[in-house]
Design an enzyme around this catalytic site. Structure first.
Site, PDB file in Angstrom:
ATOM      1  N   HIS A  60       0.691  -1.247  -0.126  1.00  0.00           N
ATOM      2  CA  HIS A  60       0.033   0.063   0.032  1.00  0.00           C
ATOM      3  C   HIS A  60       0.923   1.244  -0.055  1.00  0.00           C
ATOM      4  CE1 HIS A  60      -3.537  -2.355   0.427  1.00  0.00           C
ATOM      5  NE2 HIS A  60      -3.342  -2.957   1.558  1.00  0.00           N
ATOM      6  N   GLU A 164      -4.957 -12.213   7.764  1.00  0.00           N
ATOM      7  CA  GLU A 164      -5.976 -10.968   7.744  1.00  0.00           C
ATOM      8  C   GLU A 164      -7.176 -11.168   6.891  1.00  0.00           C
ATOM      9  OE1 GLU A 164      -3.821  -7.605   5.627  1.00  0.00           O
ATOM     10  OE2 GLU A 164      -2.731  -8.703   4.278  1.00  0.00           O
ATOM     11  N   ASP A 190      -7.516  -5.103   7.771  1.00  0.00           N
ATOM     12  CA  ASP A 190      -8.224  -6.077   6.812  1.00  0.00           C
ATOM     13  C   ASP A 190      -8.995  -7.208   7.565  1.00  0.00           C
ATOM     14  OD1 ASP A 190      -7.901  -5.606   4.061  1.00  0.00           O
ATOM     15  OD2 ASP A 190      -5.757  -5.855   4.305  1.00  0.00           O
TER      16      ASP A 190
HETATM   17  C1  3PY Z   1      -3.835  -4.313   8.117  1.00  0.00           C
HETATM   18  O1  3PY Z   1      -4.230  -3.994   9.039  1.00  0.00           O
HETATM   19  O2  3PY Z   1      -4.782  -4.898   7.177  1.00  0.00           O
HETATM   20  C2  3PY Z   1      -2.430  -4.232   7.448  1.00  0.00           C
HETATM   21  O3  3PY Z   1      -2.232  -4.710   6.385  1.00  0.00           O
HETATM   22  C3  3PY Z   1      -1.381  -3.312   8.053  1.00  0.00           C
HETATM   23  O4  3PY Z   1      -0.791  -2.714   7.301  1.00  0.00           O
HETATM   24 MG    MG Z   2      -3.812  -5.670   5.215  1.00  0.00          MG
END
Ligand code: 3PY
Ligand code: MG
Length: 279
Positions: A60, A164, A190
């Site tokens: 990102h 995530e 995420d």
């Molecule tokens: C998230 O929290 O989804 C991440 O990828 C941290 O940058």
């Molecule tokens: Mg993430």
């Protein structure tokens, strides 16, 4: 936060820039700074603030391969190892990042053990994986000869899988057990989006908080460290208490914004003296 020890070089006999899996430790949190901006001066300044390591974010953040090359060198100048967070499915960049001296790579959205194995294949040398030979910059940065690097690289470089999504949570034990994978890293933002079916981005959401212990337990069963990204220092303190081995803070642009806000509010809070105060 206490300042990081700069002891990696003396611990390992290697130049600074190495972050071996065992250096994450289990009783001693490791603080990592998340960097979106690949400018060497930014990486160096953040690395010198006292963090144990930095992560260059190529998912990102604004980091491309040139940013990885420069960022790894800037972190090494500050005596700190650099990890690289890869773009989605960007395992080839993982091997290249290690070639230029990254101490580890982080793969986002690893949902099952098969994907974790594909990741490991790209970034670990045989017999663990199928990483292709070519550590052009790593040798010089670490101060190792070819065979010595080949012998030690799988242990000295980290492969971390991000947990995530709901599927990753369901498969977390199998993922954690994948040979050659060095640890898990939770992306709580995420994870909240996934677990609330897109209703909110909230790392404090009860479903996310409940998932933390599940990931910590799976990592513990596999004998591997669990790491996590913290949106704020207060999340970071909570994660320290819960026993995460590495906590990532940031990103750099947030550090910059809060420093700028503080500077401005300090100006307005300063007692009025001089010109406007009469005389
Ligand atoms: C998230 O929290 O989804 C991440 O990828 C941290 O940058
Ligand atoms: Mg993430």
């Amino acid at each position: 936060m206490t300042s990081a020890s700069s002891g990696r070089a003396s611990d390992t006999g290697l130049r600074p820039g190495v972050l071996a899996a065992d250096s994450l430790g289990f009783g001693r949190p490791h603080f990592n700074a998340w960097i979106s901006t690949p400018a060497p001066a930014v990486v160096e300044a953040v690395a010198r603030a006292g963090f144990h390591s930095v992560t260059l974010d190529a998912q990102h953040g604004f980091v491309d391969f040139a940013g990885v090359v420069d960022g790894v060198a800037a972190a090494a100048l500050a005596g700190r190892p650099a990890l690289v967070r890869l773009p989605l499915g960007g395992f080839a960049l993982g091997a290249r990042a290690l070639d230029v001296g990254a101490a580890g790579v982080i793969a986002p959205m690893i949902d099952d053990a098969d994907l974790a194995r594909t990741f490991v294949d790209a970034v670990k040398f045989p017999p663990v994986g199928r990483r292709s030979w070519g550590p052009i910059r790593a040798l010089g940065l670490l101060g190792l000869e070819r065979d010595d690097y080949l012998d030690r690289a799988n242990r000295l470089t980290l492969a971390l899988a991000m947990i995530e999504t709901g599927r990753a949570l369901e498969n977390v034990d199998e993922i954690a057990q994948v040979e050659g994978l060095d640890g898990l890293l939770i992306g709580p933002n995420d994870l909240s989006v996934a677990l609330t079916q897109g209703a909110t981005v909230d790392p404090a959401h009860p479903t996310v908080v409940a998932a933390l212990d599940r990931v910590l337990a799976a990592a513990r069963r596999a004998g591997k460290p669990a790491a996590i990204f913290a949106n704020t220092p207060s999340f970071a303190s909570d994660y320290v208490r819960r026993g995460f081995a590495m906590i990532s803070l940031g990103p750099d642009v947030a550090f910059l914004a809060s420093g700028a806000e503080r500077a401005l509010s300090d100006v307005f809070d300063a007692p009025a003296t001089g010109a406007g105060s009469g005389g």
